[in-house]
Motif scaffolding. Structure first.
Motif, PDB file in Angstrom:
ATOM      1  N   GLU A 153       0.833  -1.203   0.000  1.00 33.48           N
ATOM      2  CA  GLU A 153       0.000   0.000   0.000  1.00 33.48           C
ATOM      3  C   GLU A 153       0.868   1.253   0.000  1.00 33.48           C
ATOM      4  O   GLU A 153       0.445   2.301  -0.468  1.00 33.48           O
ATOM      5  CB  GLU A 153      -0.895   0.008   1.236  1.00 33.48           C
ATOM      6  N   VAL A 154       2.070   1.118   0.563  1.00 31.46           N
ATOM      7  CA  VAL A 154       2.970   2.276   0.646  1.00 31.46           C
ATOM      8  C   VAL A 154       4.393   1.849   0.300  1.00 31.46           C
ATOM      9  O   VAL A 154       4.871   0.826   0.779  1.00 31.46           O
ATOM     10  CB  VAL A 154       2.969   2.877   2.078  1.00 31.46           C
ATOM     11  N   PHE A 155       5.050   2.644  -0.535  1.00 31.42           N
ATOM     12  CA  PHE A 155       6.479   2.463  -0.810  1.00 31.42           C
ATOM     13  C   PHE A 155       7.270   3.398   0.075  1.00 31.42           C
ATOM     14  O   PHE A 155       6.950   4.585   0.169  1.00 31.42           O
ATOM     15  CB  PHE A 155       6.810   2.864  -2.249  1.00 31.42           C
ATOM     16  N   LEU A 156       8.325   2.883   0.686  1.00 32.74           N
ATOM     17  CA  LEU A 156       9.203   3.751   1.470  1.00 32.74           C
ATOM     18  C   LEU A 156      10.596   3.677   0.854  1.00 32.74           C
ATOM     19  O   LEU A 156      11.129   2.591   0.641  1.00 32.74           O
ATOM     20  CB  LEU A 156       9.245   3.277   2.923  1.00 32.74           C
ATOM     21  N   PHE A 157      11.171   4.813   0.545  1.00 30.88           N
ATOM     22  CA  PHE A 157      12.521   4.856  -0.027  1.00 30.88           C
ATOM     23  C   PHE A 157      13.429   5.599   0.942  1.00 30.88           C
ATOM     24  O   PHE A 157      13.140   6.743   1.299  1.00 30.88           O
ATOM     25  CB  PHE A 157      12.526   5.619  -1.352  1.00 30.88           C
ATOM     26  N   ASP A 158      14.522   4.966   1.359  1.00 29.79           N
ATOM     27  CA  ASP A 158      15.456   5.631   2.266  1.00 29.79           C
ATOM     28  C   ASP A 158      16.747   5.964   1.509  1.00 29.79           C
ATOM     29  O   ASP A 158      17.622   5.119   1.379  1.00 29.79           O
ATOM     30  CB  ASP A 158      15.751   4.733   3.476  1.00 29.79           C
ATOM     31  N   GLU A 159      16.844   7.153   1.015  1.00 27.44           N
ATOM     32  CA  GLU A 159      18.013   7.612   0.242  1.00 27.44           C
ATOM     33  C   GLU A 159      18.477   6.560  -0.763  1.00 27.44           C
ATOM     34  O   GLU A 159      19.646   6.158  -0.741  1.00 27.44           O
ATOM     35  CB  GLU A 159      19.164   7.977   1.177  1.00 27.44           C
ATOM     36  N   PRO A 160      17.612   6.112  -1.645  1.00 32.26           N
ATOM     37  CA  PRO A 160      17.969   4.958  -2.480  1.00 32.26           C
ATOM     38  C   PRO A 160      19.048   5.247  -3.512  1.00 32.26           C
ATOM     39  O   PRO A 160      19.664   4.314  -4.004  1.00 32.26           O
ATOM     40  CB  PRO A 160      16.652   4.608  -3.171  1.00 32.26           C
ATOM     41  N   LEU A 161      19.279   6.503  -3.830  1.00 35.40           N
ATOM     42  CA  LEU A 161      20.219   6.767  -4.919  1.00 35.40           C
ATOM     43  C   LEU A 161      21.571   7.296  -4.433  1.00 35.40           C
ATOM     44  O   LEU A 161      22.447   7.587  -5.238  1.00 35.40           O
ATOM     45  CB  LEU A 161      19.609   7.774  -5.913  1.00 35.40           C
ATOM     46  N   SER A 162      21.737   7.387  -3.117  1.00 33.02           N
ATOM     47  CA  SER A 162      22.965   8.017  -2.596  1.00 33.02           C
ATOM     48  C   SER A 162      24.231   7.274  -2.963  1.00 33.02           C
ATOM     49  O   SER A 162      25.299   7.867  -3.014  1.00 33.02           O
ATOM     50  CB  SER A 162      22.910   8.108  -1.074  1.00 33.02           C
ATOM     51  N   ASN A 163      24.134   5.958  -3.187  1.00 34.80           N
ATOM     52  CA  ASN A 163      25.348   5.197  -3.468  1.00 34.80           C
ATOM     53  C   ASN A 163      25.684   5.116  -4.954  1.00 34.80           C
ATOM     54  O   ASN A 163      26.611   4.431  -5.328  1.00 34.80           O
ATOM     55  CB  ASN A 163      25.207   3.766  -2.935  1.00 34.80           C
ATOM     56  N   LEU A 164      24.896   5.783  -5.776  1.00 33.04           N
ATOM     57  CA  LEU A 164      25.140   5.685  -7.220  1.00 33.04           C
ATOM     58  C   LEU A 164      25.898   6.913  -7.701  1.00 33.04           C
ATOM     59  O   LEU A 164      25.833   7.973  -7.082  1.00 33.04           O
ATOM     60  CB  LEU A 164      23.802   5.590  -7.960  1.00 33.04           C
ATOM     61  N   ASP A 165      26.612   6.750  -8.833  1.00 31.65           N
ATOM     62  CA  ASP A 165      27.313   7.918  -9.351  1.00 31.65           C
ATOM     63  C   ASP A 165      26.305   8.871 -10.002  1.00 31.65           C
ATOM     64  O   ASP A 165      25.161   8.513 -10.268  1.00 31.65           O
ATOM     65  CB  ASP A 165      28.434   7.508 -10.311  1.00 31.65           C
ATOM     66  N   ALA A 166      26.770  10.092 -10.262  1.00 32.79           N
ATOM     67  CA  ALA A 166      25.849  11.171 -10.648  1.00 32.79           C
ATOM     68  C   ALA A 166      25.016  10.820 -11.880  1.00 32.79           C
ATOM     69  O   ALA A 166      23.804  11.062 -11.912  1.00 32.79           O
ATOM     70  CB  ALA A 166      26.651  12.440 -10.892  1.00 32.79           C
ATOM     71  N   LYS A 167      25.634  10.197 -12.863  1.00 26.76           N
ATOM     72  CA  LYS A 167      24.922   9.925 -14.106  1.00 26.76           C
ATOM     73  C   LYS A 167      23.810   8.895 -13.886  1.00 26.76           C
ATOM     74  O   LYS A 167      22.669   9.057 -14.320  1.00 26.76           O
ATOM     75  CB  LYS A 167      25.920   9.409 -15.148  1.00 26.76           C
ATOM     76  N   LEU A 168      24.194   7.835 -13.161  1.00 26.77           N
ATOM     77  CA  LEU A 168      23.243   6.762 -12.880  1.00 26.77           C
ATOM     78  C   LEU A 168      22.097   7.280 -12.011  1.00 26.77           C
ATOM     79  O   LEU A 168      20.936   6.886 -12.178  1.00 26.77           O
ATOM     80  CB  LEU A 168      23.987   5.638 -12.158  1.00 26.77           C
TER      81      LEU A 168
END
Lengths: 367, 291
Positions: A153-168
């Motif tokens: 019912e709810v998606f929770l995202f905890d800083e999901p993109l912090s470990n990726l490089d800028a382009k990705l």
């Protein structure tokens, strides 16, 4: 899918108050981004919604149910973690189906759901691989896939993109946006990256020191910040702040910047500022509202030119960031690539008062 | 500009060569040093009693013809098979008990934060530091009180006091290194503590589990003091004590039989190590390089 409601939510760790009374109502289908500096309590709020942290005070409701004491597995939420948190010994398909297998869902149904999620995320050919054989972006997709198959019912995202490089990160941002458009699941997304906040959110919630500073559309928090903190936090490079005094000159209300030009205020702004005549306020002006003097598009009639001494120049290709001194303060301006200022040079920059934010230094509220 | 790589490359290469030579030299000494006892055991076990007793014979090689007599005697006419069976029973049960207790204990000490868990974890390790030479007398009282003296079940009871603390400590380390987000993901996926332990923690910490198993196996297989203190009947003896008590009669040492027995007794641990080490190293290095 469901609404999420937080009522006077409080979290205390020993003696530290991490979350100090938060009220937030997230309607069904909305994509809400909690943004703020490290330690502002945004992740703690998310973890309380997930059920990974106990609630010290207040209520959390998902749909109509008060979930304060409901274990995470029964909240019908799915979470995507910063470090992916994939089970290293399982294949992609096993990772995605783990939750369904624990719930004893029929095998054929699991296969269908995994396949559908894999198709949505473009990882169908990776289903037999293990996490260590995947790139960072692929791992993050798998983590999202694991969330999708549960059909929560709810998606929770905890800083999901912090470990990726800028382009990705840029690519994944688009993917997440597309995913939300497709699934329309209520989403709470935590980040410290304001670009993610601005681009992804239906509504941005800016947090500071355990409290909500402002909740509004990306446009609202950027163009009509309610507090000095929000004004300074949103936008990169950050908004310039400098002291100013409100005066009446030639029948117009004017903000006289310390060591800088006097900016005539637009009518609406003037009406609010009039009661502060003679008093000191803080003026906030975004770098894009200080432009080069030379004609072009930026120079409209309301701008006030002022001579400044250039300190540092950062050419970024499509624009140039210029730092200059005004009295004791270092300010920042965004100029076009047509001009080529150099450090140490004296030049004239135009201050545009139409987007000026006036802040009462006693309350830190924007007028 | 180009002089620099030309100058450094050969020195780097010769540096590496010297490092390799030194490494092989050290390894060579190490191998000779540690392989000498098993080699001596093997050679002696294949000699006839007459050749062993002959002072003038060359101790390093078999000169008077190879015999398998000692092995034959050991396996058919002595209690050696009985010792082997007893040791196997004791070891298997001790390893099983140890792994169950220490995995459960390590999981709760590493993950279920409860009052005093930190102190308890240190306490578990401290008990391991008490030498067994101090413990065997009080343990003798307990074993006697339970009526287990002179049975190998006393060892099944006593060995875990040596193995559980250390294995728990190893497993706490391995479980502690598993990122907390993994439990949280499993929690949200709907796993209870038992499922989390069985389906996530144990598979992820498998190298640690194997290291702990090897340790418990070695202790249970090779301990000498406890069986010497608690077991007197030949039918209850284990390999370590049984071999020496039955093959040394007074001041007569049956060297051939002793060496054959020692070699056979050492074989299972060697086989286990050889098999599990591969697995252990594979577990340790998985994901270290890009797939």
């Amino acid at each position: 899918m469901a609404d999420v409601t937080l009522q006077n939510l409080v979290k205390t760790f020993d003696t530290v108050e991490a979350v100090r009374g938060i009220d937030l109502s997230i309607p069904n289908n909305e994509f809400v981004v909690l943004v703020g500096p490290s330690g502002c309590g945004k992740s703690t709020v998310l973890r309380m919604i997930a059920g990974l942290e106990d609630v010290t005070g207040g209520d959390i409701r998902i749909g109509d149910e008060r979930v304060n004491d409901v274990p995470p597995k029964d909240r019908n939420i799915a979470m995507v973690f910063q470090n992916y948190a994939l089970y290293p010994h399982m294949t992609v398909a096993q990772n995605m189906s783990f939750g369904l297998r624990l719930r004893k869902v029929a095998k054929s149904e699991i296969r269908d759901k995994v396949q559908r999620a894999a198709d949505i995320l473009g990882i169908a050919e990776l289903l037999d691989r293990r996490p260590r054989e995947l790139s960072g972006g692929q791992r993050q997709r798998v983590a999202m896939g694991r969330a999708i198959v549960r059909d929560p019912e709810v998606f929770l995202f905890d800083e999901p993109l912090s470990n990726l490089d800028a382009k990705l990160r840029g690519q994944m941002r688009i993917e997440i946006q597309r995913l939300h458009q497709q699934l329309r699941t209520t989403t709470v997304y935590v980040t410290h990256d304001q670009v993610e906040a601005m681009t992804l959110a239906d509504r941005v919630v800016v947090m500071n020191a355990g409290r909500i500073e402002q909740a509004g559309t990306p446009d609202e928090v950027y163009h009509r910040p309610r507090t000095r903190f929000v004004a300074g936090f949103m936008g990169s490079p950050a908004m310039n702040f400098l002291d100013c005094q409100i005066t009446e000159e030639n029948g117009r209300t004017v903000a006289r910047l310390a060591a800088g030009p006097a900016l005539p205020l637009p009518a609406e702004q003037a009406a609010r500022a009039r009661s502060y005549t003679g008093k000191k306020l803080v003026a906030g002006l975004r770098p894009e509202n200080i432009r080069e003097a030379a004609g072009h598009d930026g120079a409209n009639s309301s701008g006030v030119p002022h001579d400044v001494s250039i300190d540092i120049v950062e050419p970024l290709g499509r624009e140039t960031i210029v730092y200059f001194r005004l009295g004791d303060a270092t300010l920042c301006a965004r100029v076009g690539t047509e001009v080529h200022p150099s450090a140490g040079e004296q030049t004239s920059l135009v201050f545009h008062p139409d987007r000026l934010h006036l802040i009462d230094p006693e309350t830190d509220l924007v007028l | 500009m180009t002089a620099i790589p030309f100058k450094t490359a050969p020195s780097l290469r010769s540096n590496r060569r010297w490092a390799l030579i030194a490494a092989y030299a050290c390894l060579g000494i190490f191998v000779v040093f540690f392989l000498f006892p098993p080699y001596y055991m093997l050679v002696t076990s294949l000699k006839t009693n007459a050749e062993i007793a002959e002072l003038a014979s060359n101790p390093w090689i078999v000169t008077d013809g190879v015999t398998l007599g000692h092995y034959e005697h050991l396996l058919t006419e002595s209690s050696f098979p009985r010792f082997f069976l007893n040791t196997t029973i004791v070891t298997v049960i001790v390893v099983a008990i140890t792994m169950v207790i220490s995995v459960l204990a390590a999981y709760s000490l590493a993950r279920l934060r409860f009052w005093g868990s930190g102190v308890l974890a240190t306490g578990v390790f401290l008990t391991y530091l008490v030498p067994d030479t101090l413990l065997f007398i009080p343990l003798f009282k307990i074993v006697g009180w339970l009526g287990l003296l002179d049975t190998y079940w006393s060892l099944v009871l006593v060995y875990p006091t040596l193995t559980v603390p250390f294995c728990t400590w190893i497993m706490i380390g391995y479980f502690g290194s598993i990122p907390r987000e993994l439990d949280e993901a499993a929690l949200i996926d709907g796993a209870n503590h038992m499922q989390m332990l069985l389906k996530v923690f144990i598979p992820v910490a498998l190298p640690g589990l194997i290291a702990a198993t090897i340790f418990a196996f070695t202790v249970a297989w090779a301990n000498f003091l406890y069986p010497l203190a608690y077991i007197y009947s030949e039918s209850e003896m284990v390999l370590t004590v049984g071999t020496v008590t039955t093959l040394i009669k007074g001041d007569v040492f049956h060297w051939g039989g002793l060496m054959a027995g020692a070699l056979l007794a050492a074989a299972p641990p060697v086989i286990l190590y050889a098999f599990l080490m591969d697995y252990y190293i594979a577990g340790l290095t998985s994901g270290a390089t890009k797939g």
